[in-house]
Design an enzyme around this catalytic site. Structure first.
Site, short mmCIF file in Angstrom:
data_model
loop_
_atom_site.label_atom_id
_atom_site.label_comp_id
_atom_site.label_asym_id
_atom_site.label_seq_id
_atom_site.Cartn_x
_atom_site.Cartn_y
_atom_site.Cartn_z
N ASP A 1 162.03 21.92 25.25
CA ASP A 1 161.62 22.94 24.36
C ASP A 1 162.00 24.26 25.13
OD1 ASP A 1 160.67 25.78 23.77
OD2 ASP A 1 158.56 24.05 22.51
N SER B 1 153.13 27.46 18.23
CA SER B 1 153.88 28.52 18.33
C SER B 1 153.08 29.63 17.54
CB SER B 1 155.32 28.41 17.20
OG SER B 1 156.37 28.88 17.75
N ARG C 1 167.46 33.77 10.97
CA ARG C 1 167.82 32.40 11.34
C ARG C 1 168.20 31.12 11.82
NH1 ARG C 1 162.91 29.59 10.25
NH2 ARG C 1 163.26 27.66 9.20
N HIS D 1 161.66 22.81 20.27
CA HIS D 1 161.13 23.43 19.84
C HIS D 1 160.15 22.98 18.74
CE1 HIS D 1 157.66 26.62 19.95
NE2 HIS D 1 158.25 27.26 18.41
N ASP D 2 160.78 22.72 17.90
CA ASP D 2 160.25 22.17 16.55
C ASP D 2 159.14 20.68 16.46
OD1 ASP D 2 160.84 23.75 14.43
OD2 ASP D 2 162.40 22.70 13.38
#
Lengths: 377, 377
Positions: B329, B158, B226, B362-363
């Protein structure tokens, strides 16, 4: 789910419209009995605001029911004009088109802004959960009052498609065909997006637990909610094509490489200017409590509720169904719509599936109407 | 970009960790000269907080630089332990691993919470835009101070990948290899997501234009920001698999079909409980102004800035690059990472591309570390 794609600060983001069609009649129908809701509460004095286009024939068998999406209104001629285009899906020489504002909305039907006859106060945040099925039952009474026993076609996109489908399950003898566009049971991602939108509204300093002053509604929160929704209505591809990494068209500098470089909030990119514009427009035309009411209606939609199996629920359907998926829709992905159509087909229902190739995302059923019409013909 | 996936109200959402690795040394380095920023401003008395793992060898040629993501810290052994696993990417028998907290962060390096030596006040919302390149230049001085002339490997996911790549462009003789994970230039959708997060913070009743009281930060806004980000870190598939349309695990009833049916805000679904939990955890561990500072750093990253062409910018690179895309992602889609690697390869650079098959979104580079390690070997 937006009723239309608006231009961004003067630029032509929206496709050209073929024009706005005026209704033959726009009015209200008040239910003579209270509406018992699935949640266990009842609504008294329910008003349905509706619009009709064309004329009901003597046999009263030329009705078409259009169901609108989240922020839409009964004025389908304004937000979906191209389905009336010559050679299109609907013909005013043939059809009597009726569109009824959803319960919970702020466009004329009973909603959080209405007065609760029991208390004399507006419902506000105490407006009860009205399900899609509750809407169908209320709408059926309006059709009864017009002497319409049979609907040639029920159609709608997004939450409008949920209504069209529920019609075929709960009043199976009444609908010949239904077009269910860009919708399937809301996924966890869809529920997540709605959860964020709710919080955006509840965090607004003017929210006041939903008892906000009419002259001071939670505008910022509603604007942010709309912007969160816009992400799910459009596609990454469309955003890249239209906005890319360009600075906002008013000349702001996101880099601030000159002497304005200070600060945590820099000049906006074009996509940010676009989203702000969408939020700005929306907060002036919609009510926050209505928005929350309809989000809850959408979240809780479960066509299987009250049935023991998909076969039992969908086996009731007598209508011929046509599902439309949109290739770039990530709120209700085309694959989910196709899978949903398959599940319904397994119950012995005639359920066709067609796919709209579009990079407009979920909004394509409003943004690319001509393509939708071509597909539905 | 989360430093880890947290469990949701007691349920095992996070994969089991192999354990936390303590650093050999954790400390601070203060730049002896002011740091001239790309935005035109300068930062005096810049502090870099960093952690090291393993020992620098006599030749000082065994250094590995790990660059952290948005909400990460210098403690790479805590948030990325599995890259140190035996047979993994890094070996503490061989490597001297250094990780430096980004400028703007709230985990030790100079950021909005630091005192501006010129005014004696904390920077707060007046903290300037610090670019990725500014970070690289500051980090280079720290490596200089340690006598490290050459880095065997720079890696990050990222915004950490943005840093790793910028190292190879701006200090081309210094990095032998770089692993750039789950990143490409931020798309319009990425810019849009960050724009929404900024608004979530700015709409908080406690925001106070960024001059919020230390004891009363904009917690709700940071929590919502968040949660918006979490949508882009995960995937729709993972959400469906883990949460589906289940009611929240604490027993709330989203349908409220009993006597609690009233109100616009119903019981939560499981995904909503999960997101709330993520927001709750985050608001207690991060600072809103730091969050905004790093969003701006991310938004404005443009590796071509200051160069006339991709060939000129990327032609500077001497390192061998390895790009990793993550199949699910949607913040930095695998296709975008692959295209980006191609563009860089066209400048004559050795740029490998590998794809991580994962439904974690993405994580995945944090949530499925073992798979990442396997891919990088």
């Amino acid at each position: 789910m937006s009723i239309m794609t608006e231009p961004h600060a003067g630029a032509g983001v929206a496709p050209t419209r073929t024009g706005v069609l005026a209704p033959t009649y726009e009015g209200d129908y008040v239910l003579d009995e209270q509406l018992l809701l699935e949640c266990g509460r009842a609504l008294a004095g329910v008003n349905l605001h509706y619009a009709v286009y064309g004329r009901l024939n003597a046999a009263r068998d030329n009705a078409v029911l259009v169901c609108h999406a989240l922020s839409g209104s009964a004025l389908v001629g304004s937000w979906w004009p191209e389905i009336f285009a010559p050679g299109g899906v609907l013909s005013l020489d043939r059809d009597f088109v009726i569109c009824i504002n959803m319960l919970g909305s702020c466009y004329g039907s009973t909603g959080p802004g209405s007065v609760d006859p029991e208390t004399g106060n507006i419902y506000g945040p105490d407006f009860p959960l009205v399900s899609i099925r509750d809407n169908v039952r209320a709408q059926a009474r309006l059709l009864d009052s017009l002497g319409i026993r049979r609907v040639r076609l029920a159609l709608g996109g997004s939450i409008g498609g949920m209504q069209a489908l529920d019609w075929t399950i709960h009043d199976p003898g009444r609908v010949e065909c239904a077009a269910v566009i860009g919708v399937a049971p809301l996924s966890a991602m869809g529920l997540a997006l709605n959860h964020l939108q709710r919080q955006a509204i509840e965090h607004d300093p003017d929210w006041a637990g939903g008892y906000y002053l009419p002259q001071r509604p939670p505008r910022q929160g509603l604007s942010l909610a709309r912007q969160i929704a816009m992400l799910s209505y459009k596609s990454a591809e469309l955003f890249n094509e239209r906005f890319g990494r360009n600075p906002n068209r008013n000349g702001e500098d996101p880099w601030g490489l000159d002497n304005q470089g200070g600060g945590l909030i820099g000049g906006r990119f074009d996509i940010a200017g676009y989203l702000d514009h969408q939020g700005e427009r929306f907060k002036d035309r919609f009510d926050a409590n209505s928005y929350l009411a309809i989000l809850r209606t959408m979240d809780t939609w479960d066509p299987l509720h009250g049935y023991s199996s998909p076969a039992e629920a969908f086996g009731r359907i007598r209508a011929r169904l046509c599902f439309v998926g949109i290739s770039s829709d990530w709120l209700f992905p085309a694959q989910a719509v196709s899978d949903f159509a398959n599940t319904i087909r397994e119950a012995g229902v005639h359920a066709d599936y067609r796919e709209m190739a579009s990079n407009h995302g979920h909004d394509a059923f409003l943004a690319e109407q001509a393509e939708l019409v071509r597909l539905l013909q």
